[in-house]
Design an enzyme around this catalytic site. Structure first.
Site, PDB file in Angstrom:
ATOM      1  N   ASP A  62      19.117  -8.833 -22.671  1.00  0.00           N
ATOM      2  CA  ASP A  62      20.000  -9.291 -21.727  1.00  0.00           C
ATOM      3  C   ASP A  62      19.007  -9.899 -20.708  1.00  0.00           C
ATOM      4  OD1 ASP A  62      21.311  -9.466 -19.095  1.00  0.00           O
ATOM      5  OD2 ASP A  62      23.020  -8.368 -19.639  1.00  0.00           O
ATOM      6  N   HIS A  63      18.942 -11.145 -20.508  1.00  0.00           N
ATOM      7  CA  HIS A  63      17.550 -11.782 -19.793  1.00  0.00           C
ATOM      8  C   HIS A  63      17.717 -11.450 -18.259  1.00  0.00           C
ATOM      9  CE1 HIS A  63      20.298 -15.232 -18.755  1.00  0.00           C
ATOM     10  NE2 HIS A  63      19.354 -15.746 -17.883  1.00  0.00           N
TER      11      HIS A  63
ATOM     12  N   GLU B 115      27.079 -20.131 -10.597  1.00  0.00           N
ATOM     13  CA  GLU B 115      26.349 -21.224 -10.807  1.00  0.00           C
ATOM     14  C   GLU B 115      26.898 -22.507 -10.542  1.00  0.00           C
ATOM     15  OE1 GLU B 115      24.891 -20.513 -14.967  1.00  0.00           O
ATOM     16  OE2 GLU B 115      26.684 -19.548 -15.009  1.00  0.00           O
TER      17      GLU B 115
ATOM     18  N   ASP C 270      30.637 -13.978 -20.949  1.00  0.00           N
ATOM     19  CA  ASP C 270      29.527 -14.940 -20.865  1.00  0.00           C
ATOM     20  C   ASP C 270      28.632 -14.097 -19.612  1.00  0.00           C
ATOM     21  OD1 ASP C 270      27.829 -17.160 -21.724  1.00  0.00           O
ATOM     22  OD2 ASP C 270      28.279 -17.825 -19.670  1.00  0.00           O
TER      23      ASP C 270
ATOM     24  N   HIS D  35      25.302  -9.482 -17.940  1.00  0.00           N
ATOM     25  CA  HIS D  35      24.710  -9.522 -16.818  1.00  0.00           C
ATOM     26  C   HIS D  35      25.196  -8.802 -15.743  1.00  0.00           C
ATOM     27  CE1 HIS D  35      22.984 -12.542 -19.341  1.00  0.00           C
ATOM     28  NE2 HIS D  35      23.340 -13.634 -19.174  1.00  0.00           N
TER      29      HIS D  35
ATOM     30  N   LYS E  37      31.579 -21.252 -12.991  1.00  0.00           N
ATOM     31  CA  LYS E  37      30.506 -22.589 -13.219  1.00  0.00           C
ATOM     32  C   LYS E  37      31.126 -23.590 -12.145  1.00  0.00           C
ATOM     33  CE  LYS E  37      28.668 -21.478 -17.424  1.00  0.00           C
ATOM     34  NZ  LYS E  37      27.427 -21.243 -17.564  1.00  0.00           N
TER      35      LYS E  37
HETATM   36  C1  BG6 Z   1      23.546 -17.126 -20.021  1.00  0.00           C
HETATM   37  C2  BG6 Z   1      24.763 -17.722 -20.150  1.00  0.00           C
HETATM   38  O1  BG6 Z   1      23.684 -15.977 -20.479  1.00  0.00           O
HETATM   39  O2  BG6 Z   1      23.232 -16.922 -18.618  1.00  0.00           O
HETATM   40  C3  BG6 Z   1      25.075 -19.371 -19.472  1.00  0.00           C
HETATM   41  O3  BG6 Z   1      25.320 -17.827 -21.433  1.00  0.00           O
HETATM   42  C4  BG6 Z   1      24.591 -18.901 -17.892  1.00  0.00           C
HETATM   43  O4  BG6 Z   1      26.171 -19.576 -19.409  1.00  0.00           O
HETATM   44  C5  BG6 Z   1      23.111 -18.317 -17.861  1.00  0.00           C
HETATM   45  O5  BG6 Z   1      24.405 -20.036 -17.514  1.00  0.00           O
HETATM   46  C6  BG6 Z   1      22.715 -17.986 -16.626  1.00  0.00           C
HETATM   47  O6  BG6 Z   1      21.382 -17.474 -16.377  1.00  0.00           O
HETATM   48  P1  BG6 Z   1      20.467 -17.642 -15.278  1.00  0.00           P
HETATM   49  O7  BG6 Z   1      19.421 -17.094 -15.798  1.00  0.00           O
HETATM   50  O8  BG6 Z   1      20.081 -19.249 -15.110  1.00  0.00           O
HETATM   51  O9  BG6 Z   1      20.984 -17.094 -14.258  1.00  0.00           O
END
Ligand code: BG6
Length: 494
Positions: A181-182, A220, A239, A244, A344
């Protein structure tokens, strides 16, 4: 200390994630001298590339997406000497033999038994079959040095996530599985742990006695970015919220860990997920709001509506915005609402967490002294700003007793190009075998469990009012109503 010798096989080596995120991250680790003394990166894909073409393709990705630009030039050759491409059909069993052979060659060349890491940056439907093949390879039997990294989405719902966990646990030990989970790799997200558990200042007020409510926003400004095919079957809840946002919520709400052991931290986080009050299907409309953007304008540019995007059903039911009100039923958080939202094409990119404290018990100042005395607030900005602000009342200089809310701010100086990207941190952790910032099987399932009633309710009911928000806005009006019912409003950062 650098990690031990490692070979990284990247399935999906010719794909977008590797081009935009993984290779730039590995390159920055290389520049910062975090890559092992002996390492090899092998892109695996079906597209035809010579090693030379593959390297120049990835070099282009680095120039476009690496956090570091100027000083990075000139080290490409040293880095790309470690990078190769294997054209393989992941569906062909014989292909995997070539992987085993590659490992043997490196082992001989380096005179040491390296970590072997399989990074699955592929479409989710390919994960089970690749994992199955890898699981039967002899080299995966070594639990301490072989690892498999799985990208999100991890399953499509609770049942499929459970099935995938079952399959993986039959092939690998849990400590070999790194579910990404980045958000957990983001510097500002990790700093939540430091803020909460390295300071005695906040702990006494970090509970239902002093906190009125908590907001988590992950707005976003981008739209689909060409990912219509994926997003149409996902939606904002899957998503962003399932992973997250719930992880951010865990960081804010968890109890203090007794050590920084991976399982200890993950135990404390899963406790939060398990304590989230289940939302009954019949109550979903009171606790959650969904939105979908229509056509409009974004910063002076015309944008098409969601339903007109490529890969999207013209009568799509998929949400591009979600807001949910959660409660955490434990001693610390009883009665404190957690309002979360994501969308979005919102007015601005902003991920932040706001802890709104309760009002002062009485207000002795004349009523004209302040517009509002609901001022005590702590905001943790995750991105693009990376700061922590405490807002409190202060006297305006002058002869009258007039109060204004002011901010005390800690800002990560210099930020951007000196701050490691999430994927740098996470890839380094994989090479070091540290799973603290990765999702454990039970965490993923607990998070799915939280959102399932909302998902199922939404999937079975077609909204009459889609599209219901315009680009460059803060989402649908119903989301404002959701929080206004409790006497609050969403906090947007300036
Ligand atoms: C991803 C989603 O996990 O995270 C994307 O699939 C989203 O839809 C993205 O845009 C957002 O990541 P960050 O690091 O730009 O906030």
């Amino acid at each position: 200390k650098r990690p031990p010798a490692s070979i990284l096989f990247i399935f999906g080596g010719s794909g977008d994630l590797n081009y935009r995120k993984l290779t730039p991250a590995l390159y920055n680790l290389f520049l910062d001298e975090w890559m092992p003394e002996h390492f090899a990166i092998v892109g695996i894909g079906r597209t035809e590339y010579s090693n030379e073409n593959y390297r120049s393709h990835l070099q282009e990705g680095i120039t476009k997406f690496s956090r570091r630009k100027a000083e990075a030039n000139g080290h490409y050759k040293e880095f790309f000497d470690h990078v190769n491409y294997l054209q393989l059909d992941a569906g062909d069993v014989k292909s995997y033999q070539r992987i085993a052979e590659y490992v043997q060659t490196k082992e001989k060349e380096w005179g040491t038994h390296p970590n072997v890491i399989f990074y699955l940056a592929v479409a989710p439907q390919l994960v089970p079959s690749i994992a199955q093949e890898l699981g039967t390879l002899n080299l995966c039997k070594d639990k301490s040095t072989t690892r498999i990294v799985i990208e999100k989405p991890f399953g499509h719902d609770l049942a499929s996530a459970h099935e995938l966990n079952d399959l993986l646990s039959g092939l690998f030990a849990e400590e070999q599985i790194f579910r990404i989970d980045h958000y957990l790799g983001k510097e500002t997200v990790q700093n939540i742990l430091a803020l909460r558990f390295a300071n005695a200042l906040f702990e006494p007020v970090w509970n239902r006695h002093y906190i009125d409510h908590i907001q988590i926003t992950a707005a976003e400004s981008v739209g689909l970015e060409g990912r219509g095919g994926y997003y149409e079957h996902s939606g904002a809840l899957r998503d962003m919220v399932q992973n997250h946002i719930l992880q951010l919520m865990c960081m804010v709400a968890m109890e203090a860990p007794v050590s920084f052991d991976a399982n200890e931290i993950r135990n404390k986080k899963v406790d939060v997920l398990n304590a989230i009050r289940p939302i009954k299907k019949e109550d979903v409309h009171e606790s959650a709001v969904r939105g979908q953007y229509g056509a409009g304008w974004m910063k002076g540019k015309q944008v098409t509506g969601y339903r007109e995007e490529k890969g999207v059903d013209p009568v799509s039911n998929t949400e591009t915005y979600a807001a949910v009100k959660f409660y955490v039923d434990n001693w610390r958080w009883q009665g404190v609402p957690f309002y979360v939202r994501t969308g979005k094409l919102m007015h601005q990119k902003s991920t932040h967490i706001t802890i709104q404290f309760k009002d002062a018990p009485t207000f002795a100042f004349p009523s004209e002294a302040a517009e509002s005395w609901r001022s005590n607030r702590l905001t943790i900005s995750i991105q693009p700003e990376m700061d922590i602000r405490i807002r409190f009342q202060a006297k305006r200089p002058g002869q009258t007793m007039t109060l204004d809310p002011v901010n005390m701010t800690f800002n990560y100086e210099g930020s951007d190009d000196h701050t490691p990207e999430a994927y740098e941190t996470l890839l380094l952790d994989v090479m070091e075998g540290d799973a603290t910032l990765f999702m454990r099987a039970d965490q993923v399932e607990a998070a799915w469990k939280v959102i399932m009633p909302i998902l199922e309710t939404w999937e079975n009911r077609t909204p009459q009012d889609f599209p219901n928000y315009v680009p460059d806005s803060w989402g649908p009006e119903d989301a404002d109503a959701l929080i206004a019912r409790d006497g609050h409003s969403w906090i947007n950062l300036p």
